[in-house]
Motif scaffolding. Sequence first.
Motif: not given
Length: 66
Positions: A11-19
């Motif tokens: 979930a934390a990784r998916n929350f990150m901006p695409p960059e």
Amino acid sequence: MSFSTKEIVDAARNFMPPELQDVMNVKDEKELRNCFTLVCTAMMAQIEEGNAEAMKDAISTIKRTN
């Protein structure tokens, strides 16, 4: 909240901006927590203060530490 469980990490990784998606895949638990906190802080600065540069600064900081 523990960053040691797969569901939280995902979930934390998916929350990150695409960059930052690729960068987040190599972060350990402590680094991921720090990056997540930095991105959340930048988002709050954008919302509360109208600081449009906050997320760019956060992304640059995280990429430099990789």
